[in-house]
Design an enzyme around this catalytic site. Structure first.
Site, PDB file in Angstrom:
ATOM      1  CG  PHE A 133      -0.278   0.463   2.497  1.00  0.00           C
ATOM      2  CD1 PHE A 133      -0.145   1.811   2.800  1.00  0.00           C
ATOM      3  CD2 PHE A 133       0.249  -0.459   3.404  1.00  0.00           C
ATOM      4  CE1 PHE A 133       0.485   2.224   3.965  1.00  0.00           C
ATOM      5  CE2 PHE A 133       0.875  -0.057   4.564  1.00  0.00           C
ATOM      6  CZ  PHE A 133       0.997   1.294   4.844  1.00  0.00           C
ATOM      7  CE  LYS A 166      -2.979  -8.277  -4.525  1.00  0.00           C
ATOM      8  NZ  LYS A 166      -3.468  -7.281  -3.530  1.00  0.00           N
ATOM      9  CD  GLU A 183      -5.602  -6.074   0.151  1.00  0.00           C
ATOM     10  OE1 GLU A 183      -4.584  -5.787  -0.497  1.00  0.00           O
ATOM     11  OE2 GLU A 183      -5.677  -7.071   0.880  1.00  0.00           O
ATOM     12  CB  SER A 218       4.735  -7.337   5.660  1.00  0.00           C
ATOM     13  OG  SER A 218       3.830  -8.343   5.244  1.00  0.00           O
ATOM     14  CB  CYS A 231      10.288  -0.104   2.497  1.00  0.00           C
ATOM     15  SG  CYS A 231      10.795   0.668   0.957  1.00  0.00           S
ATOM     16  CD  GLU A 262       8.250  -2.927   8.372  1.00  0.00           C
ATOM     17  OE1 GLU A 262       7.608  -3.965   8.156  1.00  0.00           O
ATOM     18  OE2 GLU A 262       8.748  -2.243   7.461  1.00  0.00           O
TER      19      GLU A 262
HETATM   20  P1  NAD Z   1       1.520  -6.610   3.000  1.00  0.00           P
HETATM   21  O1  NAD Z   1       2.564  -7.662   3.076  1.00  0.00           O
HETATM   22  O2  NAD Z   1       0.398  -6.648   3.968  1.00  0.00           O
HETATM   23  O3  NAD Z   1       0.833  -6.620   1.537  1.00  0.00           O
HETATM   24  C1  NAD Z   1       1.608  -6.622   0.359  1.00  0.00           C
HETATM   25  C2  NAD Z   1       0.810  -7.302  -0.746  1.00  0.00           C
HETATM   26  O4  NAD Z   1       0.579  -8.666  -0.385  1.00  0.00           O
HETATM   27  C3  NAD Z   1      -0.559  -6.681  -0.991  1.00  0.00           C
HETATM   28  O5  NAD Z   1      -0.802  -6.647  -2.371  1.00  0.00           O
HETATM   29  C4  NAD Z   1      -1.517  -7.626  -0.264  1.00  0.00           C
HETATM   30  O6  NAD Z   1      -2.772  -7.685  -0.865  1.00  0.00           O
HETATM   31  C5  NAD Z   1      -0.818  -8.965  -0.349  1.00  0.00           C
HETATM   32  N1  NAD Z   1      -1.047  -9.820   0.815  1.00  0.00           N
HETATM   33  C6  NAD Z   1      -1.296  -9.423   2.092  1.00  0.00           C
HETATM   34  N2  NAD Z   1      -1.403 -10.493   2.899  1.00  0.00           N
HETATM   35  C7  NAD Z   1      -1.219 -11.590   2.128  1.00  0.00           C
HETATM   36  C8  NAD Z   1      -1.206 -12.990   2.392  1.00  0.00           C
HETATM   37  N3  NAD Z   1      -1.414 -13.469   3.612  1.00  0.00           N
HETATM   38  N4  NAD Z   1      -0.971 -13.836   1.367  1.00  0.00           N
HETATM   39  C9  NAD Z   1      -0.758 -13.364   0.121  1.00  0.00           C
HETATM   40  N5  NAD Z   1      -0.766 -12.037  -0.176  1.00  0.00           N
HETATM   41  C10 NAD Z   1      -0.989 -11.168   0.808  1.00  0.00           C
HETATM   42  O7  NAD Z   1       2.287  -5.212   3.045  1.00  0.00           O
HETATM   43  P2  NAD Z   1       1.656  -3.754   3.156  1.00  0.00           P
HETATM   44  O8  NAD Z   1       1.115  -3.554   4.517  1.00  0.00           O
HETATM   45  O9  NAD Z   1       0.779  -3.477   1.995  1.00  0.00           O
HETATM   46  O10 NAD Z   1       2.963  -2.870   2.951  1.00  0.00           O
HETATM   47  C11 NAD Z   1       3.835  -2.524   3.991  1.00  0.00           C
HETATM   48  C12 NAD Z   1       4.996  -3.472   4.073  1.00  0.00           C
HETATM   49  O11 NAD Z   1       5.718  -3.484   2.839  1.00  0.00           O
HETATM   50  C13 NAD Z   1       6.021  -3.059   5.125  1.00  0.00           C
HETATM   51  O12 NAD Z   1       6.472  -4.202   5.794  1.00  0.00           O
HETATM   52  C14 NAD Z   1       7.135  -2.438   4.304  1.00  0.00           C
HETATM   53  O13 NAD Z   1       8.416  -2.453   4.914  1.00  0.00           O
HETATM   54  C15 NAD Z   1       7.109  -3.292   3.094  1.00  0.00           C
HETATM   55  N6  NAD Z   1       7.731  -2.635   1.951  1.00  0.00           N
HETATM   56  C16 NAD Z   1       8.963  -3.069   1.586  1.00  0.00           C
HETATM   57  C17 NAD Z   1       9.617  -2.445   0.540  1.00  0.00           C
HETATM   58  C18 NAD Z   1      10.978  -2.895   0.116  1.00  0.00           C
HETATM   59  O14 NAD Z   1      11.458  -2.401  -0.873  1.00  0.00           O
HETATM   60  N7  NAD Z   1      11.621  -3.832   0.796  1.00  0.00           N
HETATM   61  C19 NAD Z   1       8.996  -1.394  -0.137  1.00  0.00           C
HETATM   62  C20 NAD Z   1       7.728  -0.996   0.257  1.00  0.00           C
HETATM   63  C21 NAD Z   1       7.098  -1.627   1.315  1.00  0.00           C
END
Ligand code: NAD
Length: 502
Positions: free
Chosen positions: A156, A180, A183, A233, A288, A387
């Site tokens: 997000f 994808k 959401e 994450s 991030c 985090e």
């Molecule tokens: P998230 O892991 O909750 O979601 C990321 C994606 O995975 C979304 O599209 C979501 O719909 C999907 N998703 C969520 N739960 C899932 C599951 N159980 N199974 C399969 N798919 C699933 O992350 P977020 O809250 O949207 O974003 C924040 C996180 O992203 C933080 O941890 C941040 O550090 C990380 N991030 C990392 C970088 C990097 O470059 N390393 C960059 C941006 C964000």
């Protein structure tokens, strides 16, 4: 008279450059985090819908993979121009669903634009090698070919920039893409995907499927999806990596972070304080590459904390579409999680120097939390180990450079880090010994340029390949080595031996 909220907009998948026409099964709500208002109803794809979209992408990949480099480059340049022209509109959509300020949203599109510009140079990047006369009448060369259909799953916090890390390079290298998005803030990706149509990319090369775990797992399991670029994450990144690899795919899964900034006694403390505040509280800490831990050497810790506090007092928090420095957190659930950490920090005995909860409710029904600063945090506290992904900065006092470096290297994450010092020798040792993928020297958010590659180490990345730059080009292509013989008419005859060169 108060304005009546408009009815939520339906947000759906984009398949072959058209809005999906099916009947949605499950849906979810999209909110404006500054007001709490429900602004959209998002279709959540079933595995069957994902299959439909992948089938369209597969057809498109056949044609696009054969398109000339000249045609692809023209599309890339046209897309770049459209992205520039639509930046303001996309940024508004980001602010309305994510909450970050308009300037910050424009800036993330700008960083994505740099990847598009990098991808405009794809003919140069796709040059293989050629060796004439490796053996008698034999030449050898390599070619880089597209994979077919690739999936991009994004978080997000950068609804435009993260998809733009991957999609322009995947398209430039001749693949079809299924994106994808998160959401929580899905509109920006739909707006950007639509620009590929105007850029002359054939239907089906860029598609968007919205959804949650069901859609993600369907992409991971689908045999026609050859590679997955994921950002999110760490627990989900690990899941995506393991499931995708088990299904035979190439996977790069970028995970979470806990970024430390080490401030040595000889540092410019104003520069360090500016950096800590900008990198700690920008985008409400939902980056991030945000700094979440300041490792302050003992002799300058009091002064550094005082200068950080002074700066936090000047920050204006509010609706990101207004004239503010920091917007709300993305959802009510995330706000509750972050304030839960603030409570845990107080209970664990950290010194709460600036409490962002004060005055937050007065900002309205949105999910606001002001800049929050803890001092005398210890490595066992949950505000240190976890985090938080919010505007909460922790100061840990360290006795020396070595103690600071050790803490960073002991941390399970390894996304970004920074050192603030005037000592070139210390900076060089830091850059060499720190176990983190992206390092800043007097730079707090060392996000690499598009022509370098972005990626962390340890639990911040699963897979071998970082995003964009030359690693991105390699991720989206397969190399083929060709050996050709055009024999002299007099040459020939059977030879059952293993080929040798002569
Ligand atoms: P998230 O892991 O909750 O979601 C990321 C994606 O995975 C979304 O599209 C979501 O719909 C999907 N998703 C969520 N739960 C899932 C599951 N159980 N199974 C399969 N798919 C699933 O992350 P977020 O809250 O949207 O974003 C924040 C996180 O992203 C933080 O941890 C941040 O550090 C990380 N991030 C990392 C970088 C990097 O470059 N390393 C960059 C941006 C964000």
């Amino acid at each position: 008279m108060s304005a009546t909220p408009s009815a939520p907009t339906r947000i759906t998948h984009l398949v072959g450059h058209r809005a999906w026409q099916g009947e949605p099964g499950r849906t979810s709500e999209v909110c404006n985090p500054a007001t709490g208002e429900v602004t959209g109803t998002l279709d959540l794809a079933s595995a069957e819908t994902v299959g439909e979209v992948v089938a369209v992408a597969r057809e498109a990949a056949r044609e696009w993979g054969r398109a000339s480099l000249a045609r692809r480059v023209r599309a890339l340049f046209a897309f770049r121009q459209l992205l520039v022209e639509h930046t303001d509109e996309i940024a508004r959509a980001i602010t309305a669903e994510h909450g970050k300020t308009h300037d910050d949203a424009v800036a993330e599109i700008g960083r994505g634009l740099e990847v598009v510009e990098f991808a405009c140079g794809i003919p140069q990047l796709l040059k293989g090698g050629f060796s004439e006369g490796v053996s008698t009448d034999v030449d050898a060369f390599s070619i880089l070919q597209p994979l077919g259909v690739v999936g991009v799953i994004s978080p997000f916090n950068f609804p435009a920039m993260v998809p733009l890390w991957f999609v322009p390079i995947a398209v430039a290298t001749g693949n079809a893409v299924v994106i994808k998005p998160s959401e929580k803030d899905p509109t920006a990706v739909n707006l950007i995907a639509d620009l590929w149509r105007g850029a002359g990319v054939p239907d089906g090369v860029v598609n968007v499927v919205h959804g949650d775990k069901e859609a993600v797992d369907a992409l991971l399991d689908h045999p026609d999806v050859k590679a997955i670029s994921f950002v999110g994450s760490t627990p989900v990144a690990r899941h995506v990596y393991e499931r995708g690899v088990a299904a035979g795919k190439r996977v790069q899964a970028l995970g979470g972070a806990k970024n430390h900034m080490l401030v040595l006694p000889d540092a410019d403390l104003d520069l360090a304080a500016d950096a800590a505040v900008s990198a700690g509280y920008g985008a409400a800490g939902e980056r991030c590459m945000a700094i979440s831990v300041v490792l302050a050497t003992e002799s300058i810790a009091d002064e550094l904390v005082a200068r950080i506090v002074e700066r936090t007092r000047t920050l204006r928090v509010g609706d990101g579409s207004g004239d503010v420095d920091m917007g709300p957190l993305v959802t009510r659930a995330h706000l509750d999680k972050v304030t839960g950490y603030v409570e845990a920090g107080v209970e664990a005995g950290a010194e709460l120097v600036v409490d962002g909860r004060e005055g937050a409710e007065a900002l309205g029904p949105g999910y606001f939390l002001g800049p929050t600063l803890f001092d005398r945090v210890t490595p066992r506290m949950s505000i240190y180990t976890d985090e938080i992904f919010g505007p909460v900065l922790s100061v840990v006092r360290v006795a020396s450079f070595d103690e600071g470096l050790q803490l960073i290297n002991d941390n399970p994450y390894g996304n970004g880090t920074a050192i603030f010092t005037h000592d070139g020798g210390a900076a060089r040792r830091f850059q060499h010994e720190v176990e983190v993928g992206m390092v800043g020297i007097n730079v707090p958010i060392p996000t690499p340029m598009a022509y370098y590659s972005f990626g962390g180490w340890k639990s911040s990345l699963f897979g071998d390949t970082h995003a964009h730059g030359i690693e991105g080009v390699h991720f989206f292509t397969r190399t083929k080595a060709v050996t050709q013989r055009w024999p002299d008419p007099s040459h020939g005859g059977l030879d059952l031996g293993f080929p040798t060169n002569g």
